[in-house]
Design an enzyme around this catalytic site. Structure first.
Site, PDB file in Angstrom:
ATOM      1  N   CYS A 265       0.794  -1.234   0.000  1.00  0.00           N
ATOM      2  CA  CYS A 265       0.000   0.000   0.000  1.00  0.00           C
ATOM      3  C   CYS A 265       0.828   1.286   0.000  1.00  0.00           C
ATOM      4  O   CYS A 265       0.724   2.082  -0.928  1.00  0.00           O
ATOM      5  CB  CYS A 265      -0.945  -0.002   1.195  1.00  0.00           C
ATOM      6  SG  CYS A 265      -1.984  -1.464   1.225  1.00  0.00           S
TER       7      CYS A 265
HETATM    8  C1  UGA Z   1      -1.451   0.346   5.573  1.00  0.00           C
HETATM    9  C2  UGA Z   1      -2.261   1.286   6.478  1.00  0.00           C
HETATM   10  O1  UGA Z   1      -1.734   1.273   7.818  1.00  0.00           O
HETATM   11  C3  UGA Z   1      -3.734   0.889   6.508  1.00  0.00           C
HETATM   12  O2  UGA Z   1      -4.486   1.855   7.262  1.00  0.00           O
HETATM   13  C4  UGA Z   1      -4.265   0.857   5.062  1.00  0.00           C
HETATM   14  O3  UGA Z   1      -5.614   0.514   4.998  1.00  0.00           O
HETATM   15  C5  UGA Z   1      -3.445  -0.147   4.260  1.00  0.00           C
HETATM   16  O4  UGA Z   1      -2.054   0.277   4.272  1.00  0.00           O
HETATM   17  C6  UGA Z   1      -4.001  -0.169   2.857  1.00  0.00           C
HETATM   18  O5  UGA Z   1      -3.871   0.824   2.149  1.00  0.00           O
HETATM   19  O6  UGA Z   1      -4.690  -1.133   2.504  1.00  0.00           O
HETATM   20  P1  UGA Z   1      -0.290  -2.043   5.875  1.00  0.00           P
HETATM   21  O7  UGA Z   1       0.362  -1.773   4.556  1.00  0.00           O
HETATM   22  O8  UGA Z   1      -0.952  -3.351   6.116  1.00  0.00           O
HETATM   23  O9  UGA Z   1      -1.442  -0.936   6.172  1.00  0.00           O
HETATM   24  O10 UGA Z   1       0.854  -1.908   6.949  1.00  0.00           O
HETATM   25  P2  UGA Z   1       1.280  -0.939   8.141  1.00  0.00           P
HETATM   26  O11 UGA Z   1       1.041  -1.614   9.430  1.00  0.00           O
HETATM   27  O12 UGA Z   1       0.708   0.402   7.970  1.00  0.00           O
HETATM   28  O13 UGA Z   1       2.879  -0.880   7.900  1.00  0.00           O
HETATM   29  C7  UGA Z   1       3.431  -0.432   6.656  1.00  0.00           C
HETATM   30  C8  UGA Z   1       4.933  -0.392   6.695  1.00  0.00           C
HETATM   31  O14 UGA Z   1       5.407   0.674   7.500  1.00  0.00           O
HETATM   32  C9  UGA Z   1       5.628  -1.641   7.256  1.00  0.00           C
HETATM   33  O15 UGA Z   1       6.719  -1.970   6.411  1.00  0.00           O
HETATM   34  C10 UGA Z   1       6.142  -1.222   8.621  1.00  0.00           C
HETATM   35  O16 UGA Z   1       7.319  -1.906   8.990  1.00  0.00           O
HETATM   36  C11 UGA Z   1       6.445   0.245   8.394  1.00  0.00           C
HETATM   37  N1  UGA Z   1       6.370   1.091   9.609  1.00  0.00           N
HETATM   38  C12 UGA Z   1       5.212   1.253  10.275  1.00  0.00           C
HETATM   39  C13 UGA Z   1       7.532   1.748  10.054  1.00  0.00           C
HETATM   40  O17 UGA Z   1       8.611   1.625   9.454  1.00  0.00           O
HETATM   41  N2  UGA Z   1       7.452   2.548  11.164  1.00  0.00           N
HETATM   42  C14 UGA Z   1       6.289   2.728  11.837  1.00  0.00           C
HETATM   43  O18 UGA Z   1       6.297   3.479  12.836  1.00  0.00           O
HETATM   44  C15 UGA Z   1       5.142   2.066  11.396  1.00  0.00           C
END
Ligand code: UGA
Length: 429
Positions: A265
């Site tokens: 995403c």
């Molecule tokens: C993300 C959004 O959080 C959802 O709200 C959205 O609906 C979804 O995309 C989508 O568009 O369908 P997701 O991709 O499942 O969800 O994952 P996240 O939990 O948001 O993490 C994304 C990435 O960011 C991961 O690689 C994680 O390691 C990284 N991340 C997250 C960080 O590097 N630092 C943080 O503080 C948080």
């Protein structure tokens, strides 16, 4: 209500199952016979926490899957389009599946007597529902949107791995529609929810989804930039962000610095927004930088490793974590992919470990080593790089003793080096 769901990927399966759990009659349509079969047998086609139990409860009862659009559209009052919207090679959103789904629904609407609402749930660039979905539906059905049938856009905010929880406990629901009747029908599906329900036109709803993801990605790149500066200043960036996140206007979430964001995403949606901005003659400097900072983090990790091992030729490096985040087997845009690529280009030998995602990474890197446990990956290694925030990495201790040289480069702030006999460096701390 009687609902059809077009596409049984993670959004479609979770949406369909959760709507069934709310008491609706749900029919899921997919072009893949094996997915349909699995859904009807109560076996989720994807892994999602809590999904299997709900699917088993409703499959074959008020939740059915089929290959047949005719049955699905004829026997439901509202359809959710939940098909993939991948990026093409230039980062531009590929709307092929959206067009196909719209065409297939439109054809069936032609003979349908009763009012039907078509809702886009897939993430699409602003204007897609109005400029592509509605015209295709009108052309195929020979009917008029807003009069003979309704069109809406209802974005999802579901995190992978936590999608059932997020569906059931949303912060907000966004209902996009260009006519009040369609808006009212979509809203009625969420009647039991206590969170705010925001009504907007379809292109605003589409933009809300993109901007939510772009903002979260921006928070991460911002934290990474601050972290890169803090590391040079000898300041603990996690303490800094703890202090910063206590400001209610900022919030403590998505401020974890490290290797950056991956997944299906954030990278795709930020790129698509950059592409859309360029189309309307705007240079999105900030959004481009969000991507550039993200791309740089694996390089910085490699540079830190090379401080300890300047020549990586023949060095054995254990990469812990392959999934783009914890609790998923999804490796799409995982930061481990460029990291491993760079290690191999430097001549290192890589042994990887991931509790769930190794099978998928074997397709990308068939020739590296894959270990069954983190300890086995560390066995005889010259260095360890942590690429995913799996909880089990925080519990590693004696395993580090199996390394030849105990150099640990932590890309996710998982290891507390205190009391451990290791040479430890955090990526941003
Ligand atoms: C993300 C959004 O959080 C959802 O709200 C959205 O609906 C979804 O995309 C989508 O568009 O369908 P997701 O991709 O499942 O969800 O994952 P996240 O939990 O948001 O993490 C994304 C990435 O960011 C991961 O690689 C994680 O390691 C990284 N991340 C997250 C960080 O590097 N630092 C943080 O503080 C948080």
């Amino acid at each position: 209500m009687r609902i059809s769901i077009i596409g049984t990927g993670y959004v479609g399966t979770v949406t369909g199952t959760c709507f069934a759990h709310l008491g609706n009659e749900v029919i899921c349509v997919d072009v893949d016979p094996s997915r349909v079969e699995r859904m009807n047998a109560g076996i989720p086609p994807i892994y999602e926490e809590g999904l299997e139990q709900l699917l088993r409860e409703h499959a074959g009862k008020n939740l059915k899957a089929t290959l047949d659009y005719d049955t699905a559209i004829a026997n439901t009052d509202i359809s959710f389009i939940c098909v993939p919207t991948p990026s093409d090679e230039n980062g531009k959103i590929d709307l092929r599946f959206i067009r196909e789904a719209s065409r297939s629904i439109g054809r069936r609407l032609k003979d349908k007597k009763s009012y039907h609402v078509v809702v886009v749930k897939s993430t699409v660039v602003p204007g897609t529902t109005e400029q592509i979905v509605t015209p295709v539906l009108e052309e195929e059905s020979g009917k008029k949107a807003g009069k003979d049938f309704g069109v809406g856009m209802n974005p999802e905010f579901l995190r992978e791995g936590k999608a059932v929880h997020d569906f059931q406990h949303p912060d907000r629901i966004v209902v996009g529609a260009d006519d009040p009747k369609a808006a009212g029908i979509i809203k009625s599906l969420y009647a039991g929810y206590s969170c705010p329900i925001l009504e907007a036109d379809t292109k605003t709803a589409e933009m809300i989804k993109y901007v939510s993801n772009a903002f979260l990605a921006t928070k991460i790149s911002f934290s990474n930039e601050v972290g890169n500066i803090c590391k040079r200043l000898g300041i603990d960036t996690y303490k800094v962000m703890e202090g910063v996140g206590l400001d209610a206007r900022i919030s403590p979430h998505f401020l974890r610095s490290g290797l950056g964001f991956g997944g299906s995403c954030f990278p795709k949606d930020v790129k698509a927004l950059v592409g859309k901005a360029s189309e309307v003659d705007y240079e999105p400097v900030l959004l481009k930088t969000v991507l550039a900072v993200n791309d740089k983090q694996p390089e910085i990790a490699l540079r830190i490793l090379k401080k300890h091992i300047p020549d990586l030729r023949g060095a054995r490096v254990a990469v812990l974590g392959l999934a783009f985040k914890d609790d998923t087997d999804d490796i799409r845009e995982s930061r481990a992919i460029p990291l491993i690529g760079m290690l191999l280009a430097e001549g290192a030998t890589v042994t990887a470990y991931d509790p769930m995602a190794a099978e998928f990474m074997k397709k990308v890197y068939p020739a590296i080593g894959y270990a069954k446990t983190a300890g086995d990956a560390l066995d005889g290694a010259d260095a360890c790089m942590i690429a995913t925030e799996w909880g089990e990495f925080a519990r590693l201790n004696g395993e580090f003793a199996r390394m030849k040289r105990r150099i640990v480069i932590d890309g996710r702030r998982m290891v507390d080096p205190r009391g451990k006999d290791i040479v430890y460096e955090g990526l941003c701390w």
